[in-house]
Design a protein around this motif. Sequence first.
Motif, PDB file in Angstrom:
ATOM      1  N   ASP A   1      -3.880   8.196  -1.811  1.00 45.44           N
ATOM      2  CA  ASP A   1      -4.063   7.153  -0.791  1.00 45.44           C
ATOM      3  C   ASP A   1      -5.324   6.325  -1.074  1.00 45.44           C
ATOM      4  O   ASP A   1      -5.291   5.087  -1.052  1.00 45.44           O
ATOM      5  CB  ASP A   1      -4.169   7.839   0.585  1.00 45.44           C
TER       6      ASP A   1
ATOM      7  N   HIS B   1      -4.200  12.625   6.754  1.00 42.69           N
ATOM      8  CA  HIS B   1      -4.457  12.074   5.418  1.00 42.69           C
ATOM      9  C   HIS B   1      -5.807  11.367   5.290  1.00 42.69           C
ATOM     10  O   HIS B   1      -6.192  10.972   4.200  1.00 42.69           O
ATOM     11  CB  HIS B   1      -3.296  11.156   4.965  1.00 42.69           C
TER      12      HIS B   1
ATOM     13  N   LYS C   1       0.357   2.545  11.436  1.00 45.48           N
ATOM     14  CA  LYS C   1      -0.184   1.183  11.337  1.00 45.48           C
ATOM     15  C   LYS C   1       0.738   0.154  11.984  1.00 45.48           C
ATOM     16  O   LYS C   1       0.333  -0.979  12.220  1.00 45.48           O
ATOM     17  CB  LYS C   1      -0.437   0.815   9.869  1.00 45.48           C
TER      18      LYS C   1
ATOM     19  N   HIS D   1       0.831  -1.209   0.000  1.00 45.95           N
ATOM     20  CA  HIS D   1       0.000   0.000   0.000  1.00 45.95           C
ATOM     21  C   HIS D   1       0.867   1.262   0.000  1.00 45.95           C
ATOM     22  O   HIS D   1       0.645   2.172  -0.800  1.00 45.95           O
ATOM     23  CB  HIS D   1      -0.939  -0.018   1.211  1.00 45.95           C
TER      24      HIS D   1
ATOM     25  N   VAL E   1       0.981   4.100  -2.849  1.00 45.18           N
ATOM     26  CA  VAL E   1       0.634   5.508  -2.562  1.00 45.18           C
ATOM     27  C   VAL E   1       1.789   6.418  -2.991  1.00 45.18           C
ATOM     28  O   VAL E   1       1.567   7.456  -3.622  1.00 45.18           O
ATOM     29  CB  VAL E   1       0.324   5.715  -1.051  1.00 45.18           C
TER      30      VAL E   1
ATOM     31  N   HIS F   1       3.161   8.124   5.580  1.00 46.00           N
ATOM     32  CA  HIS F   1       1.781   8.448   5.973  1.00 46.00           C
ATOM     33  C   HIS F   1       1.109   7.407   6.862  1.00 46.00           C
ATOM     34  O   HIS F   1       0.348   7.740   7.747  1.00 46.00           O
ATOM     35  CB  HIS F   1       0.922   8.760   4.730  1.00 46.00           C
ATOM     36  N   ASP F   2       1.410   6.117   6.647  1.00 45.88           N
ATOM     37  CA  ASP F   2       0.735   5.064   7.430  1.00 45.88           C
ATOM     38  C   ASP F   2       1.646   4.435   8.479  1.00 45.88           C
ATOM     39  O   ASP F   2       1.383   3.304   8.916  1.00 45.88           O
ATOM     40  CB  ASP F   2       0.201   3.972   6.485  1.00 45.88           C
TER      41      ASP F   2
HETATM   42 FE   FE2 Z   1      -2.794   4.817   3.428  1.00 46.50          FE
END
Ligand code: FE2
Length: 349
Positions: free
Chosen positions: A303, A274, A224, A188, A192, A220-221
């Motif tokens: 995204d 985001h 996670k 992912h 992105v 950005h992630d």
């Molecule tokens: Fe994302």
Amino acid sequence: MLLHIVADQPDRISTLRMLLGSQCCVSSSLLRKENNVPKNCDAAIVSVCLRDADNITALKELATKFKGAKRKIFILDQKARLSAAQAYALGATHVLFNPVTGRSLLSLLAERNPVEPADDAACQGARGAASAGAASLALMFSAVLKGQPVDVADARTAAFRISDCVAEEGLSDWLVTVRRHHEGTYQHCLLVTGTAVAFGLHLGLTEVDMERLYSAAMFHDIGKAKIPLAVLDKPGRLEPGERALIETHPAAGHAILKGTRGISAEILHAVRHHHEYLDGSGYPDALCADSISDLVRILTIADIFAALIEFRQYRPAMPRAQAYDILCNMHGKLEAPLVKAFKEVALNR
Ligand SMILES: [Fe+2]
Ligand SMILES: [Fe+2]
């Protein structure tokens, strides 16, 4: 198809041989005892305990021998983020968790076995950039889980390489390569980053803004890393509690990166926001249009598009045109002129 198994225990080798049956040509070696990896194997299957530091050292030494394998499938005992990150840092292209069935292993090898143009320079370039990007993301996630500082410079270098690759070869090659070779959160983030780069180039952003955009996309992630894989990779509908847990990742990412040297205020803002929408229906702060920067508006479109076109084991990747239609129907949430400008990137670039 030539497969090579590397395991730390003989019974792991015999189990895998049994699962693979007679459909593949299989060789094997016992980690730390044998080093006989055949040249030009199509896939390496690694079934090793990654909590043992000596195993990791031995795998690092062995990694150069199966560098050319198109698939490096790591089979782990525990569905844990740290082990998965460790596997990706060691060069895994796929991570499976025990108990693995012969069917899942064979279908992974068969369904995603690409017809690779081995001498195709463009593909090699994208593969190299994707591997470097995935390894950098894995290091970043490992650092978060161990409470260590994130290597900002390494992530930036990897993102710059992705940017170069997409600028040279276009977005399509990038999307195909990443979806063939990577999965989960790393797939992912790579999608992105490539999509954001293509969008930024199409919009004619300055070099400084491009650098902000691809860095923000890489980071950005990062929040996670704090979400259990069982929730993050759950196929099908999430329970309300699971959804709420996933929605903590932008604020978690912001908290992880805050105060980190080399992370600018713009990148921090992008990591936290985001998932905000112009109409105030996003999270974590329900910001409205005026409070959402241009960088975030661009990143959010990349995204959502990337999330829709991801390859998942449990569902096929959505065609790009269908994903773009979904963006067009998110009335009031995304900036309409930007969505319009994204059409060329989504469909043709
Ligand atoms: Fe994302
Ligand atoms: Fe996110």
